[in-house]
Design a protein around this motif. Structure first.
Motif, mmCIF file in Angstrom:
data_model
loop_
_atom_site.group_PDB
_atom_site.id
_atom_site.type_symbol
_atom_site.label_atom_id
_atom_site.label_comp_id
_atom_site.label_asym_id
_atom_site.label_seq_id
_atom_site.Cartn_x
_atom_site.Cartn_y
_atom_site.Cartn_z
ATOM 1 N N PHE A 183 33.887 8.418 5.030
ATOM 2 C CA PHE A 183 33.197 7.861 6.188
ATOM 3 C C PHE A 183 34.375 6.914 7.341
ATOM 4 O O PHE A 183 34.298 5.671 7.494
ATOM 5 N N PHE A 184 35.642 7.600 7.359
ATOM 6 C CA PHE A 184 36.949 7.542 7.604
ATOM 7 C C PHE A 184 36.806 6.653 9.164
ATOM 8 O O PHE A 184 37.053 6.277 9.903
ATOM 9 N N ASP A 185 35.449 6.750 9.784
ATOM 10 C CA ASP A 185 35.548 7.497 10.933
ATOM 11 C C ASP A 185 34.292 5.325 11.913
ATOM 12 O O ASP A 185 34.022 5.446 12.803
ATOM 13 N N VAL A 186 34.049 4.819 10.244
ATOM 14 C CA VAL A 186 33.125 4.019 10.984
ATOM 15 C C VAL A 186 33.790 3.357 11.510
ATOM 16 O O VAL A 186 35.066 2.730 11.466
ATOM 17 N N GLY A 187 33.729 1.737 12.517
ATOM 18 C CA GLY A 187 34.432 1.057 13.062
ATOM 19 C C GLY A 187 33.243 -0.059 12.336
ATOM 20 O O GLY A 187 32.617 -0.652 11.773
ATOM 21 N N VAL A 188 34.822 -1.564 12.147
ATOM 22 C CA VAL A 188 33.670 -2.495 10.790
ATOM 23 C C VAL A 188 34.230 -3.733 11.704
ATOM 24 O O VAL A 188 35.473 -4.418 12.473
ATOM 25 N N THR A 189 33.132 -4.975 12.065
ATOM 26 C CA THR A 189 33.423 -6.055 12.649
ATOM 27 C C THR A 189 32.887 -7.101 11.603
ATOM 28 O O THR A 189 31.892 -6.827 11.025
ATOM 29 N N CYS A 190 33.208 -7.889 11.800
ATOM 30 C CA CYS A 190 32.989 -9.016 10.558
ATOM 31 C C CYS A 190 33.318 -11.038 11.756
ATOM 32 O O CYS A 190 34.367 -11.208 12.328
ATOM 33 N N GLU A 191 32.075 -12.000 11.631
ATOM 34 C CA GLU A 191 32.394 -13.148 12.501
ATOM 35 C C GLU A 191 31.364 -13.990 11.305
ATOM 36 O O GLU A 191 30.452 -13.745 10.975
ATOM 37 N N LEU A 250 28.889 -6.052 10.562
ATOM 38 C CA LEU A 250 28.865 -5.352 11.192
ATOM 39 C C LEU A 250 29.476 -3.840 11.433
ATOM 40 O O LEU A 250 30.090 -3.498 10.923
ATOM 41 N N ILE A 251 28.412 -2.298 10.787
ATOM 42 C CA ILE A 251 28.951 -1.025 10.441
ATOM 43 C C ILE A 251 28.640 -0.300 11.401
ATOM 44 O O ILE A 251 27.454 -0.444 11.703
ATOM 45 N N TYR A 252 29.054 0.278 12.685
ATOM 46 C CA TYR A 252 29.019 0.858 13.431
ATOM 47 C C TYR A 252 29.586 2.500 12.818
ATOM 48 O O TYR A 252 30.936 2.707 12.588
ATOM 49 N N THR A 253 28.129 3.030 13.016
ATOM 50 C CA THR A 253 28.611 4.733 12.498
ATOM 51 C C THR A 253 28.231 5.687 13.796
ATOM 52 O O THR A 253 27.426 5.505 14.445
ATOM 53 N N LYS A 254 28.905 6.977 13.979
ATOM 54 C CA LYS A 254 27.826 8.193 15.131
ATOM 55 C C LYS A 254 27.604 8.697 13.479
ATOM 56 O O LYS A 254 27.515 9.910 14.515
ATOM 57 N N ALA A 255 27.404 9.025 12.065
ATOM 58 C CA ALA A 255 26.588 9.669 11.932
ATOM 59 C C ALA A 255 25.927 9.935 11.893
ATOM 60 O O ALA A 255 24.705 9.596 12.436
ATOM 61 N N SER A 256 25.655 11.544 11.827
ATOM 62 C CA SER A 256 23.713 11.700 11.279
ATOM 63 C C SER A 256 23.269 11.591 10.813
ATOM 64 O O SER A 256 23.497 10.496 10.045
ATOM 65 N N PRO A 300 28.052 2.335 20.639
ATOM 66 C CA PRO A 300 29.259 2.474 20.869
ATOM 67 C C PRO A 300 30.338 1.622 20.004
ATOM 68 O O PRO A 300 30.292 0.255 19.822
ATOM 69 N N VAL A 301 31.218 1.938 19.702
ATOM 70 C CA VAL A 301 32.462 0.963 18.641
ATOM 71 C C VAL A 301 32.387 0.030 19.123
ATOM 72 O O VAL A 301 33.365 0.067 20.439
ATOM 73 N N LYS A 307 35.847 -2.508 20.776
ATOM 74 C CA LYS A 307 37.198 -2.140 20.824
ATOM 75 C C LYS A 307 37.835 -2.958 19.525
ATOM 76 O O LYS A 307 38.975 -2.386 19.194
ATOM 77 N N ASN A 308 37.259 -4.025 18.994
ATOM 78 C CA ASN A 308 38.078 -4.709 18.374
ATOM 79 C C ASN A 308 37.886 -4.426 17.035
ATOM 80 O O ASN A 308 38.716 -4.770 16.038
ATOM 81 N N ALA A 309 36.902 -3.528 17.073
ATOM 82 C CA ALA A 309 35.979 -3.351 14.961
ATOM 83 C C ALA A 309 37.581 -2.281 15.233
ATOM 84 O O ALA A 309 38.608 -1.767 15.600
ATOM 85 N N ILE A 310 37.494 -2.465 13.428
ATOM 86 C CA ILE A 310 38.451 -1.991 12.923
ATOM 87 C C ILE A 310 37.127 -0.913 12.231
ATOM 88 O O ILE A 310 37.519 -0.570 11.582
#
Lengths: 274, 270
Positions: free
Chosen positions: B214-222, B227-233, B264-265, B267-270
């Motif tokens: 999943f190379f296009d996931v965005g990850v944030t942590c607080e 939280l993992i953000y994805t556009k996957a099917s 939407p992912v 902006k600060n997501a990794i």
């Protein structure tokens, strides 16, 4: 003592740092205030001199010929001020023509982009996105301007001794760093570096005089010897050499004038096709 | 206490500056160690990782996302090291890999081409022309790499807090400037900054665990909440959720982990 040359991506930021540095070091501060007397002496509007420092030549703006002429006036006046020593200079593009002078400490100060954006937004209005685009365009314009006028990219850090970004660093800390650097041995005036600056000043005076008649001249000085390079068609070579020698020879400090006239192939071709 | 990244070209004395800064401040000085950590943890040969952060991506790389995967591994290894604080990192792309960490002092050291050529000639026993060609190619590769992957030019001074030109200024002057700046309040590690750094490192670890496939996931942590953000099917989301559950157990420090699809992912997501 060293001379300090400040460059910045924002005139306001550069001025603030320059003034504070002058205060901290006890040096004189030289900025665009000198343009008033320059304008008077050369009979040009001050606004046009500022335009030459800020804008690249364009169809509706200044022509490159005029821009170069105005920059030559500014260069001559600035170098004259720098010879006085103990000077902080900002806003006159000195970082682009004071080259090879070891006691010139050159620092570029970058403003906090957010502060710059809010400053622009309050001045010109518009959304954050619009301001960002405007800033990007301004940066590109400055880069183009410096490359066209002095063949140097003013955003290239290798043209400076140090670049300080004010996003995280406090302006007062930046001033302290610059002021402390003036004590470094490498920035102390040496016989050779002072001579380099004197040569530049003399060359700029000669160039300013010659540019009134020959806009393409390039001038170098070594002591009281002046070397002038220019272009002319074959039959004008002799005449031009004599004219340059006469004009340059009358300037204070000039002893010997050497003129190199290269063949102006484009004019020569145009003349022979007539 | 601070985190310092030193960006440098080859033969620009940046390594010497980094080592001296670390010595004076009593910090750990790291560069290749990060690659060794990543190589060890993700079972990838070091040479592949070096290529990933040195050579600009080929056309094939742009399709198989190989470089993004390796970079996620390196970033994870780097942030784990840096989260311990008091670190000087002088490897490649530190200022970019640590974007978003507030108390990082980002420094670039540059040197005159003539001096760099001299150093390369002496070390490699080659001619001036050969040295110039090698240095120009090396600089070009590094610029292309950063432009292709992060869309920024590493020679852009605005990416750094200080750029020091080693010419009239010496290595010792550069060390003085950096040590002075590192002690300033804005670069001092506070409790809140340390928390942010640990969250950042955790997000990087989760991203590294997911990035292949999943190379296009965005990850944030607080505060340990990931939280993992994805556009996957839909089909892929099930797979991602299974993987995420496994990761939650494997990686230490995660309080809670959620997968968000179709939003939407940030902006600060990794």
């Amino acid at each position: 003592m060293p001379i300090i040359i400040i460059s910045s991506d924002s005139y306001k930021t550069g001025r603030e740092i320059g003034e504070k540095t002058a205060k901290a070091t006890g040096y004189d501060y030289v900025d665009r205030e000198i343009l008033g007397p320059v304008a008077e002496k050369s009979n040009v509007q001050e606004e046009k001199l500022i335009k030459a420092l800020d804008e690249a030549p364009s169809f509706l703006g200044l022509s490159s010929k005029l821009r170069n002429k105005y920059l030559a006036y500014i260069q001559e006046a600035t170098l004259g001020q720098l010879l006085e020593d103990n000077v902080v200079c900002h806003g006159l593009a000195a970082h682009l023509y004071v080259l090879g002078v070891s006691h010139a400490l050159k620092v570029r100060v970058l403003s906090d982009p957010e502060e710059l954006a809010s400053q622009l937004s309050s001045e010109a209005g518009g959304s954050a996105e619009k301001v960002k685009k405007l800033l990007k365009r301004q940066d590109a314009q400055r880069k183009r301007w410096s490359l066209e006028a002095f063949d140097l990219d003013e955003t290239d850090p290798s043209n400076y001794d140090m670049v300080i970004n004010l996003s995280q660093i406090d302006p007062d800390e930046a001033v302290k760093t610059i002021a402390d650097m003036t004590a470094y041995r490498k920035f102390q005036p040496m016989t050779y570096s002072v001579k380099c600056l004197r040569d530049k000043e003399l060359a700029s005076r000669v160039r300013m005089v010659l540019m009134e008649r020959f806009s393409d001249v390039r001038v170098q000085a070594d002591g009281s010897t002046i070397v002038v390079e220019t272009k002319a068609i074959k039959r004008e070579k002799q005449k031009r050499t004599e004219a340059i020698k006469e004009l340059a020879g009358g300037i204070a400090g000039v002893g010997y004038v050497e003129v190199h006239v290269a063949n102006d192939i484009f004019r020569q071709a145009a003349e022979s096709s007539r | 206490m601070a985190i310092i990244t030193i960006s440098r070209g080859s033969y620009s004395k940046g390594k010497e500056v980094a080592e001296k800064v670390a010595e004076r401040l009593g910090y750990e000085c790291i560069s290749r160690e990060v690659l060794l950590d990543a190589s060890d943890r993700f079972q990838i040969p070091e040479v592949k990782l070096i290529r990933a952060i040195h050579d600009s991506p080929s056309i094939l790389d742009r399709f198989n996302h190989g470089k993004q995967i390796f970079i996620a591994y390196i970033r994870s290894a780097l942030t784990c090291r840096v989260a311990k604080d008091k670190v000087v990192y002088h490897g490649l792309a530190g200022h970019i890999l640590l974007t978003g960490v507030p108390h990082v002092l980002k420094v670039r050291i540059i040197a005159d081409m003539a001096n760099r050529i001299q150093a390369e000639m002496q070390r490699e026993g080659i001619s001036q022309d050969q040295a110039l060609t090698l240095l120009e190619r090396d600089d070009q590769e590094r610029r292309k790499w950063t432009k292709n992957i992060y869309g920024v030019d590493p020679w852009d001074s605005s990416l750094y807090d200080i750029v020091v030109h080693i010419h009239k200024l010496t290595v010792s002057d550069a060390v003085d400037f950096i040590c002075q700046a590192a002690t300033k309040e804005q670069f001092t590690t506070t409790e809140s900054y340390q928390r942010k750094m640990e969250d950042f490192a955790l997000a990087c670890q989760v991203k590294a665990a997911l990035v292949d496939p999943f190379f296009d996931v965005g990850v944030t942590c607080e505060y340990g909440n990931v939280l993992i953000y994805t556009k996957a099917s839909n089909h892929q989301i099930n797979k991602l959720e299974k993987m995420a559950k496994r990761i939650e157990k494997e990686i230490e420090g995660i309080n809670n982990l959620e997968v968000h699809a179709g939003v939407p992912v940030p902006k600060n997501a990794i």
